[in-house]
Structures are given as C-alpha cells and as structure tokens.
Design a protein around this motif. Structure first.
Motif, PDB file in Angstrom:
ATOM      1  N   HIS A 181     -24.973  17.946  21.101  1.00  0.00           N
ATOM      2  CA  HIS A 181     -26.066  17.947  22.073  1.00  0.00           C
ATOM      3  C   HIS A 181     -25.568  17.602  23.469  1.00  0.00           C
ATOM      4  CE1 HIS A 181     -28.610  17.670  18.422  1.00  0.00           C
ATOM      5  NE2 HIS A 181     -29.497  18.281  19.173  1.00  0.00           N
ATOM      6  N   PHE A 209     -28.563  21.866  20.004  1.00  0.00           N
ATOM      7  CA  PHE A 209     -27.114  21.798  20.161  1.00  0.00           C
ATOM      8  C   PHE A 209     -26.612  22.729  21.272  1.00  0.00           C
ATOM      9  CE2 PHE A 209     -26.524  20.562  15.486  1.00  0.00           C
ATOM     10  CZ  PHE A 209     -26.138  19.260  15.794  1.00  0.00           C
ATOM     11  N   LYS A 221     -26.135  13.180  11.745  1.00  0.00           N
ATOM     12  CA  LYS A 221     -27.575  13.355  11.913  1.00  0.00           C
ATOM     13  C   LYS A 221     -27.944  13.104  13.369  1.00  0.00           C
ATOM     14  CE  LYS A 221     -28.607   8.519  10.707  1.00  0.00           C
ATOM     15  NZ  LYS A 221     -29.365   7.607   9.831  1.00  0.00           N
ATOM     16  N   ARG A 245     -31.249  20.252  15.232  1.00  0.00           N
ATOM     17  CA  ARG A 245     -29.844  20.299  14.810  1.00  0.00           C
ATOM     18  C   ARG A 245     -29.494  21.760  14.474  1.00  0.00           C
ATOM     19  NH1 ARG A 245     -26.869  16.111  14.223  1.00  0.00           N
ATOM     20  NH2 ARG A 245     -25.641  16.955  12.483  1.00  0.00           N
ATOM     21  N   TYR A 297     -28.399  12.973  17.059  1.00  0.00           N
ATOM     22  CA  TYR A 297     -27.654  13.527  18.183  1.00  0.00           C
ATOM     23  C   TYR A 297     -26.162  13.652  17.893  1.00  0.00           C
ATOM     24  CZ  TYR A 297     -31.721  13.029  21.269  1.00  0.00           C
ATOM     25  OH  TYR A 297     -32.953  13.157  21.853  1.00  0.00           O
TER      26      TYR A 297
END
Length: 417
Positions: free
Chosen positions: A284, A210, A257, A358, A259
């Motif tokens: 992201h 991220f 979830k 994530r 990207y």
C-alpha cells in the motif's frame, strides 16, 4: 428478493472466464454471451443510451429527474470470472434459512462448506445463501455487482418519486486479468465520480488498494551429465530456489494482513537449462513498494555477480512491470464521494467497514484515468474457488445502498463536484 436471486442465477450460469494468455479484448469470446444479455436487460428495464463497443464495454444512462444541478455519478462492475478456478457449467445451489451448520456442497466428492473453517458464514444465519455445487466457482465476483446495479436502476425507474441525478452504469470485461479498465472510455462515460460494486462482506467501503507490480525472472543454466558435472553443471532450478530464499521471510500472502505488503511466488517452471519464476509485488505504501522492486533488482545483481566468471554472462534476467497503483492518492482530494457512500450505508442500517483492499479493482485504474472510483461491497465471500457463496440479503442491501447514494447525491447541499 426472489427477483434478485433469479437475475443473479441467470448471469452466473453463463461462462465468462477470462484468459490472461489471450491478446484480444475481451480475452474470451464467451464473455460476449453475457455482454449481449446485459445490453438486453438494460434496455428492457428502460435505461437510455445503452451502448456496447467492439471490445464489449457496456454503458447506459438513467436520466436525472430533478431540476437543479446534480453531479453525474456512475456504478461499475465486471462480467468476467477468474481463470483461477473452473467457471463453466456452474450449478448454483440455494440454501434457504441457513442454520449455521455445515453445508454439503457435493456429496459424491464430500465437499463441505463449513463455518468451522469459514467463520463468516455465521454472520448469515437465517438468511438465504447461494453456493456452488463444489465443482466450480460461483461468479459472485462480480455478477453479484451486475445484479445489484441492474436491479437498483430498475427500482429507480419504477419509483420515480425517488429523486436522483444523472446516473451512468458501466460493465467491463477482463477485470480478473487486470485489464478491465484498459479500454474504458472515461470521457464517454462522463461521470464526475463512480463506485465499483466489487467488494465482499456487507458494509465494505474501500478507497485504498495495493500498489502492484509483476515480475518475470528467467534463470539460465548448463546441463552436463550428472556423473561428470563437478564444477561444470549449473542447475537453473536451484538458482531460482536461492533467489526465492533471498526474499524476506514472513512477507507472503498467507502471512500478512491489513497494510502489510508481500511478495507472492505464483508460478514456477523449470529444467536444468532454464527456469522461469513469476511473482507479484504488493504494498500500500508507495515508498515500500519501490523498495520491494529494488530488492528484486538487488538479488538479481547479486546472483549475476556470483556466477559471472563461471557462466560468462548474466545468468538471471528480471523484468518488472507495474500493474496498478493505490487509488487513495486520487480519491482523497474528493473524499466527499466516500463520505456519501458511508452516509448511505448508515441511513439504511449498515455499519460501514472502511478498510484497505488487499488487491486491486477496476476502480484503481479508473481513478488514475480521471474517474475517482471507490469500491463498495457486492456481498460475496470466498471468491475464485469452490467455496464461494453470496447471501441474497447482502445483494438486496447493496441495491439499497446504490439507491440511497443516488438519492443523497441529488440532495442539495449533500453532494459537491
């Protein structure tokens, strides 16, 4: 494998919980307890140039045993544990030959680790699991990584027939509160690239994470006797609620979830006169990340405009601070370092699981400091809570990956600077 289990347990029973409210480095004095043990362990296995600085950053060297030029690589993990859950008085439990059924962590409190909820458990039938006793986290994040790096270095030292270049190892404090790389001396470390051993499931290989920011939003109000409040009271808690409702529905951690980015409200305290909202912003995609920050500013301005006449000044203030960025931008130009890790996994029979993180790791910040640093699995699951566990076999596999990466990097024609 008992050697790995014993080393891991010797690390996790030492309380190293970090503290985001502290301004020191490390953020807690107790992190020094494990730091000093790690220094002793590195010296005992035969590592060279073992050092620890005044902020508890540890570095050590395994010299090259080949004559040709080989890139210097590094392996990094952190020794603090998350303040999200209790990290003191950890009592690890060993579950040999796991049968795929519920694991009773704590009979008194009826705490059960069940594959009906944590389906990944079924991946490890027949293996040796290390769990909590249901009252603390385990600390596999990232003491599994520490165990794997020390054990891999020990194996290479004891098996000099395995050829490798110069290897640097680094252990950091305060990763769990986002400061693990803040005082990491990349020049002193001196590696061409490195890998953090800080992932979860066997096979994980990550070089995307991220973009991250934190926001602190303060809402002001006016307290008036509720019986006479008509047109006078301004309840800051209700304004904060309105602000939260302006955020996009469905863009929360529990509803996203892959990207997909999110806004995460993680702290809210208030009274009529003042309410403080803290949230994190994650995406992201850099453009979407910037749009998310702009939305916070837009909502702030909207509410301020609504109450401008009644309150007489800005009723909402928003402070947004970037925390880290997507390492992909820094790793893609040297993508071969990911390819080497992928090849290493395949050669020892592991299916690589290449996916975005994530979250963030020390590797993200280190990549932006000039040390490209993808992330490799350490083997644990359910981090930061009482259901955390790690299979001993996963730690063994991680050791094998480290050794194979070292071997491949020393193979002429495989590695490139």
């Amino acid at each position: 494998m008992q050697h790995i289990i014993d080393r891991f347990i010797s690390y996790v029973i030492i309380d190293t919980e970090s503290d985001a409210n502290s301004e020191t480095t490390p953020s807690t004095k107790k992190q020094w307890d494990l730091a000093h043990k790690l220094v002793a362990d590195l010296k005992n296995i035969g590592m060279q140039d073992v050092s620890i600085d005044d902020k508890s950053y540890i570095m050590a060297t395994l010299p090259s045993n080949v004559q040709h030029e080989v890139p210097t690589i590094g392996f990094i993990s952190h020794f603090d544990t998350s303040p999200d859950f209790c990290g003191a008085n950890i009592k690890p439990q060993i579950v040999p030959n796991y049968d795929g059924k519920d694991i009773l962590l704590n009979a008194d409190k009826n705490i059960v680790l069940s594959p009906s909820y944590f389906k990944d458990l079924l991946l490890y039938k027949g293996q040796t699991l290390i769990t909590t006793d249901g009252t603390t986290l385990l600390g596999a994040d990232d003491k599994a990584g520490l165990t794997e790096i020390v054990t891999a270095m020990e194996f290479l030292i004891n098996n000099p027939e395995i050829k490798h270049g110069k290897i640097r190892v680094g252990f950091t404090p305060d990763e769990e509160i986002g400061r693990g790389a803040h005082h990491f001396d990349v020049d002193k470390f001196g590696a061409d690239w490195a890998y953090t051993m800080d992932g979860s499931q066997v096979g994980e290989l990550e070089y995307e994470n991220f973009n991250a920011a934190g926001a602190k939003i303060i809402f002001k109000g006016k307290s008036v006797h509720p019986g006479y409040a008509k047109g006078k009271m301004i309840n800051s808690m209700l304004i904060a609620n309105d602000f939260i409702n302006e955020l996009p529905q469905g863009e929360t951690p529990q509803e996203t979830k892959g990207y997909e980015g999110f806004f995460h409200v993680h702290h809210l305290t208030g009274s009529i006169e003042e309410t403080v909202l803290e949230l994190i912003i994650r995406d992201h995609n850099k453009k979407k990340f910037e749009k998310r920050k702009e939305l916070i500013e837009k909502i702030t301005k909207k509410i301020n405009k609504k109450f401008a006449k009644q309150f007489g000044e800005d009723i909402v203030t928003a402070e947004i601070k970037d925390q880290y960025y997507n390492m992909k931008e820094k790793v893609l130009p040297v993508k071969h370092i990911v390819d080497i890790a992928e090849q290493a996994m395949k050669e020892i029979g592991i299916k690589p699981l290449i996916k975005p993180i994530r979250g963030g790791t020390d590797g993200s910040q280190l990549s932006y400091k000039g040390l490209p640093c993808p992330n490799i699995f350490a083997g644990g699951h359910n981090f930061h809570g009482k259901y955390e566990y790690v299979p001993a076999e996963s730690m063994q596999k991680a050791v094998e990956v480290i050794v194979k990466i070292a071997e491949l990097t020393a193979t002429e024609g495989t590695a490139r600077k």
